[in-house]
Motif scaffolding. Sequence first.
Motif, PDB file in Angstrom:
ATOM      1  N   LEU A   2       0.838  -1.204   0.000  1.00  0.00           N
ATOM      2  CA  LEU A   2       0.000   0.000   0.000  1.00  0.00           C
ATOM      3  C   LEU A   2       0.871   1.252   0.000  1.00  0.00           C
ATOM      4  CD1 LEU A   2      -2.935   0.904   0.023  1.00  0.00           C
ATOM      5  CD2 LEU A   2      -2.836   0.909   2.516  1.00  0.00           C
ATOM      6  N   GLU A   3       1.954   1.253   0.740  1.00  0.00           N
ATOM      7  CA  GLU A   3       2.864   2.408   0.753  1.00  0.00           C
ATOM      8  C   GLU A   3       3.501   2.612  -0.620  1.00  0.00           C
ATOM      9  OE1 GLU A   3       4.445   5.817   1.554  1.00  0.00           O
ATOM     10  OE2 GLU A   3       3.048   4.834   2.920  1.00  0.00           O
ATOM     11  N   CYS A   4       3.798   1.539  -1.330  1.00  0.00           N
ATOM     12  CA  CYS A   4       4.324   1.672  -2.694  1.00  0.00           C
ATOM     13  C   CYS A   4       3.299   2.345  -3.606  1.00  0.00           C
ATOM     14  CB  CYS A   4       4.696   0.309  -3.270  1.00  0.00           C
ATOM     15  SG  CYS A   4       6.207  -0.380  -2.617  1.00  0.00           S
ATOM     16  N   VAL A   5       2.048   1.932  -3.502  1.00  0.00           N
ATOM     17  CA  VAL A   5       0.979   2.550  -4.299  1.00  0.00           C
ATOM     18  C   VAL A   5       0.888   4.032  -3.963  1.00  0.00           C
ATOM     19  CG1 VAL A   5      -1.525   2.638  -4.685  1.00  0.00           C
ATOM     20  CG2 VAL A   5      -0.352   0.424  -4.579  1.00  0.00           C
ATOM     21  N   PHE A   6       0.889   4.367  -2.675  1.00  0.00           N
ATOM     22  CA  PHE A   6       0.805   5.765  -2.260  1.00  0.00           C
ATOM     23  C   PHE A   6       1.997   6.576  -2.763  1.00  0.00           C
ATOM     24  CE2 PHE A   6      -1.979   5.086   1.786  1.00  0.00           C
ATOM     25  CZ  PHE A   6      -3.043   4.737   0.983  1.00  0.00           C
ATOM     26  N   ALA A   7       3.198   6.021  -2.661  1.00  0.00           N
ATOM     27  CA  ALA A   7       4.401   6.743  -3.089  1.00  0.00           C
ATOM     28  C   ALA A   7       4.366   7.025  -4.590  1.00  0.00           C
ATOM     29  CB  ALA A   7       5.651   5.944  -2.727  1.00  0.00           C
ATOM     30  N   VAL A   8       3.954   6.046  -5.367  1.00  0.00           N
ATOM     31  CA  VAL A   8       3.858   6.233  -6.819  1.00  0.00           C
ATOM     32  C   VAL A   8       2.824   7.302  -7.141  1.00  0.00           C
ATOM     33  CG1 VAL A   8       3.031   5.102  -8.944  1.00  0.00           C
ATOM     34  CG2 VAL A   8       4.714   3.959  -7.473  1.00  0.00           C
ATOM     35  N   TYR A   9       1.675   7.238  -6.492  1.00  0.00           N
ATOM     36  CA  TYR A   9       0.609   8.209  -6.768  1.00  0.00           C
ATOM     37  C   TYR A   9       1.005   9.621  -6.321  1.00  0.00           C
ATOM     38  CZ  TYR A   9      -4.061  10.005  -7.563  1.00  0.00           C
ATOM     39  OH  TYR A   9      -5.141  10.724  -8.027  1.00  0.00           O
ATOM     40  N   ARG A  10       1.652   9.722  -5.145  1.00  0.00           N
ATOM     41  CA  ARG A  10       2.116  11.042  -4.682  1.00  0.00           C
ATOM     42  C   ARG A  10       3.111  11.635  -5.668  1.00  0.00           C
ATOM     43  NH1 ARG A  10       2.099   8.842   0.730  1.00  0.00           N
ATOM     44  NH2 ARG A  10       4.219   8.125   0.378  1.00  0.00           N
ATOM     45  N   TYR A  11       4.024  10.811  -6.170  1.00  0.00           N
ATOM     46  CA  TYR A  11       5.018  11.274  -7.129  1.00  0.00           C
ATOM     47  C   TYR A  11       4.346  11.709  -8.433  1.00  0.00           C
ATOM     48  CZ  TYR A  11       8.870  11.136 -10.474  1.00  0.00           C
ATOM     49  OH  TYR A  11       9.772  11.444 -11.457  1.00  0.00           O
ATOM     50  N   TYR A  12       3.385  10.919  -8.904  1.00  0.00           N
ATOM     51  CA  TYR A  12       2.715  11.209 -10.174  1.00  0.00           C
ATOM     52  C   TYR A  12       1.888  12.496 -10.091  1.00  0.00           C
ATOM     53  CZ  TYR A  12      -0.157  10.638 -14.329  1.00  0.00           C
ATOM     54  OH  TYR A  12      -0.788  10.848 -15.533  1.00  0.00           O
ATOM     55  N   THR A  13       1.194  12.712  -8.983  1.00  0.00           N
ATOM     56  CA  THR A  13       0.280  13.859  -8.865  1.00  0.00           C
ATOM     57  C   THR A  13       0.886  15.041  -8.126  1.00  0.00           C
ATOM     58  OG1 THR A  13      -0.657  13.056  -6.782  1.00  0.00           O
ATOM     59  CG2 THR A  13      -1.745  12.364  -8.833  1.00  0.00           C
TER      60      THR A  13
END
Length: 114
Positions: A91-102
């Motif tokens: 879940l933290e990987c998903v959050f990190a990717v999304y934070r970076y993208y947006t």
Amino acid sequence: MHISELLMSAVKSVAQQNKKHYALTMHDGQALQLKVADMFNVHLLQQDHPLVCVHFQPLSSLNNIEMQPIYRVASLRTATGEDTQLSAELLECVFAVYRYYTNGSIRPWRNAVK
């Protein structure tokens, strides 16, 4: 390995392929991909087959460039539409990717997301 067991596995490494695509290696050797499908969805895939979709909802205006956007998880579902859970590391990987993208921030995860 059953999908529910795979989703609770620990992440060994993450490799960025581009801003929207990432390769994950799990501690048991399994390979997964994270893909930002569009502005509000991140997909978790195994051999290009969808496993999970995490749908984000904006909590702030996306039109104000002076403010960092704020999001929350609106749903976390398997490819068949069932609610699911991910390991904390995944879940933290998903959050990190999304934070970076947006370039946004994500409100804390709540167990019951409606």
